[in-house]
Design a protein around this motif. Structure first.
Motif, PDB file in Angstrom:
ATOM      1  N   ALA A  75       0.837  -1.205   0.000  1.00  0.00           N
ATOM      2  CA  ALA A  75       0.000   0.000   0.000  1.00  0.00           C
ATOM      3  C   ALA A  75       0.866   1.247   0.000  1.00  0.00           C
ATOM      4  O   ALA A  75       2.013   1.237   0.479  1.00  0.00           O
ATOM      5  CB  ALA A  75      -0.934   0.004   1.212  1.00  0.00           C
ATOM      6  N   GLY A  76       0.321   2.325  -0.545  1.00  0.00           N
ATOM      7  CA  GLY A  76       1.044   3.588  -0.562  1.00  0.00           C
ATOM      8  C   GLY A  76       0.145   4.730  -1.014  1.00  0.00           C
ATOM      9  O   GLY A  76      -0.976   4.519  -1.477  1.00  0.00           O
ATOM     10  N   THR A  77       0.669   5.941  -0.861  1.00  0.00           N
ATOM     11  CA  THR A  77      -0.058   7.155  -1.240  1.00  0.00           C
ATOM     12  C   THR A  77       0.929   8.165  -1.805  1.00  0.00           C
ATOM     13  O   THR A  77       2.151   7.994  -1.713  1.00  0.00           O
ATOM     14  CB  THR A  77      -0.773   7.788  -0.032  1.00  0.00           C
ATOM     15  OG1 THR A  77       0.214   8.127   0.965  1.00  0.00           O
ATOM     16  CG2 THR A  77      -1.789   6.838   0.574  1.00  0.00           C
ATOM     17  N   GLY A  78       0.382   9.234  -2.394  1.00  0.00           N
ATOM     18  CA  GLY A  78       1.225  10.304  -2.890  1.00  0.00           C
ATOM     19  C   GLY A  78       0.451  11.585  -3.107  1.00  0.00           C
ATOM     20  O   GLY A  78      -0.793  11.567  -3.197  1.00  0.00           O
ATOM     21  N   ASN A  79       1.175  12.706  -3.149  1.00  0.00           N
ATOM     22  CA  ASN A  79       0.627  14.029  -3.439  1.00  0.00           C
ATOM     23  C   ASN A  79      -0.489  14.438  -2.486  1.00  0.00           C
ATOM     24  O   ASN A  79      -1.473  15.063  -2.886  1.00  0.00           O
ATOM     25  CB  ASN A  79       0.132  14.100  -4.885  1.00  0.00           C
ATOM     26  CG  ASN A  79       1.254  13.942  -5.890  1.00  0.00           C
ATOM     27  OD1 ASN A  79       2.438  14.073  -5.549  1.00  0.00           O
ATOM     28  ND2 ASN A  79       0.904  13.657  -7.133  1.00  0.00           N
ATOM     29  N   GLY A  80      -0.336  14.068  -1.210  1.00  0.00           N
ATOM     30  CA  GLY A  80      -1.256  14.569  -0.193  1.00  0.00           C
ATOM     31  C   GLY A  80      -2.370  13.626   0.219  1.00  0.00           C
ATOM     32  O   GLY A  80      -3.037  13.863   1.237  1.00  0.00           O
ATOM     33  N   SER A  81      -2.623  12.574  -0.537  1.00  0.00           N
ATOM     34  CA  SER A  81      -3.649  11.607  -0.135  1.00  0.00           C
ATOM     35  C   SER A  81      -3.115  10.724   0.990  1.00  0.00           C
ATOM     36  O   SER A  81      -1.899  10.561   1.155  1.00  0.00           O
ATOM     37  CB  SER A  81      -4.067  10.736  -1.321  1.00  0.00           C
ATOM     38  OG  SER A  81      -4.800  11.486  -2.265  1.00  0.00           O
ATOM     39  N   SER A  82      -4.023  10.128   1.766  1.00  0.00           N
ATOM     40  CA  SER A  82      -3.619   9.257   2.863  1.00  0.00           C
ATOM     41  C   SER A  82      -4.480   8.001   2.871  1.00  0.00           C
ATOM     42  O   SER A  82      -5.628   8.012   2.421  1.00  0.00           O
ATOM     43  CB  SER A  82      -3.722   9.978   4.210  1.00  0.00           C
ATOM     44  OG  SER A  82      -5.064  10.338   4.488  1.00  0.00           O
ATOM     45  N   LEU A  83      -3.914   6.924   3.412  1.00  0.00           N
ATOM     46  CA  LEU A  83      -4.609   5.642   3.455  1.00  0.00           C
ATOM     47  C   LEU A  83      -4.121   4.847   4.666  1.00  0.00           C
ATOM     48  O   LEU A  83      -2.920   4.715   4.886  1.00  0.00           O
ATOM     49  CB  LEU A  83      -4.327   4.848   2.170  1.00  0.00           C
ATOM     50  CG  LEU A  83      -4.916   3.437   2.085  1.00  0.00           C
ATOM     51  CD1 LEU A  83      -6.435   3.482   2.038  1.00  0.00           C
ATOM     52  CD2 LEU A  83      -4.370   2.706   0.848  1.00  0.00           C
TER      53      LEU A  83
END
Length: 228
Positions: free
Chosen positions: A68-76
């Motif tokens: 899992a991962g996120t980028g550019n300000g999104s969160s998970l």
């Protein structure tokens, strides 16, 4: 004269007797024997093949069980939910905040950066993919209207996508026909064989909530659906 008449009658009765004696007697008809019916052939019922039930440890990270991962300000935030589940002991819970311009993913399968996310119940090479026509999963909706992408990665590392909308409440079986997946146009791995053809075996799947949206989703029992 009387003698002639008597002789004539005797002659006629004699002919009648001869005629009766010459009539053949019909032979009795042979009884008809019916052939035994062929035994019925039982066709085994087609059943779904469960790929992943999210039992056991559910955690993100380099040594986790979910890539899992996120980028550019999104969160998970990825976890197991023992309270809201469709089957087994738990479901996969995705708490997300998808902002404009951001992205995220939560993947399980083979050939991923997180090798310990290869938790399918059956390896891709051991599946007769020609027997199946769709991938399905249970999703617990909240009616938020959020768009979620369900992606699969084929044998050539090309990504294909199927879109799902959170426009319902509670558990729902989402069936994704394999012939309705389309190649991702926004991003592909650099080493992907981008031929726009779904090459088997499929090696992984992932979920990505599309911005802008915030909330939580639960996923359970990812499976292959047999051809009709």
């Amino acid at each position: 004269m009387k003698r002639s008449i008597c002789l004539g009658m005797i002659f006629l009765f004699g002919l009648a007797g001869i005629g009766c004696a010459q009539q053949p007697t019909a032979a009795p008809e042979a009884p008809q024997v019916s052939e035994p019916a062929a035994p019925a052939v039982e066709v085994p019922a087609k059943t779904v093949l469960v790929l992943d039930d999210f039992e056991g440890e559910v955690a993100a990270g380099p040594q986790g069980t979910v890539d899992a991962g996120t980028g550019n300000g999104s969160s998970l935030v990825v976890s197991g939910d023992k309270e809201i589940r469709q089957s087994g002991e738990q479901s996969l819970k995705l708490e997300y905040d998808a902002v404009a311009g951001g992205y995220m993913w939560a993947a399980r399968g083979y050939g991923l950066d997180v090798k310990t996310a290869a938790r399918w119940l059956k390896a891709p090479e051991d599946i007769k993919w020609e027997d199946y026509g769709a991938i399905s999963f249970y999703m617990f909706g909240s009616g938020t209207g959020a768009q979620m992408a369900f992606d699969i990665k084929d044998a050539g590392k090309e990504m294909f996508r199927f879109m799902v909308k959170d426009d319902f409440a509670g558990w729902k079986l989402i069936v994704c026909p394999l012939d309705q997946f389309f190649p991702r146009g926004d991003w592909q791995p650099q080493d992907a064989n981008a031929n726009a053809t779904l090459d088997f075996p499929v090696r992984s799947f992932q979920f990505e909530v599309i911005a802008v949206a915030k909330g939580a989703l639960r996923i359970d029992r990812v499976a292959l659906e047999p051809l009709n």
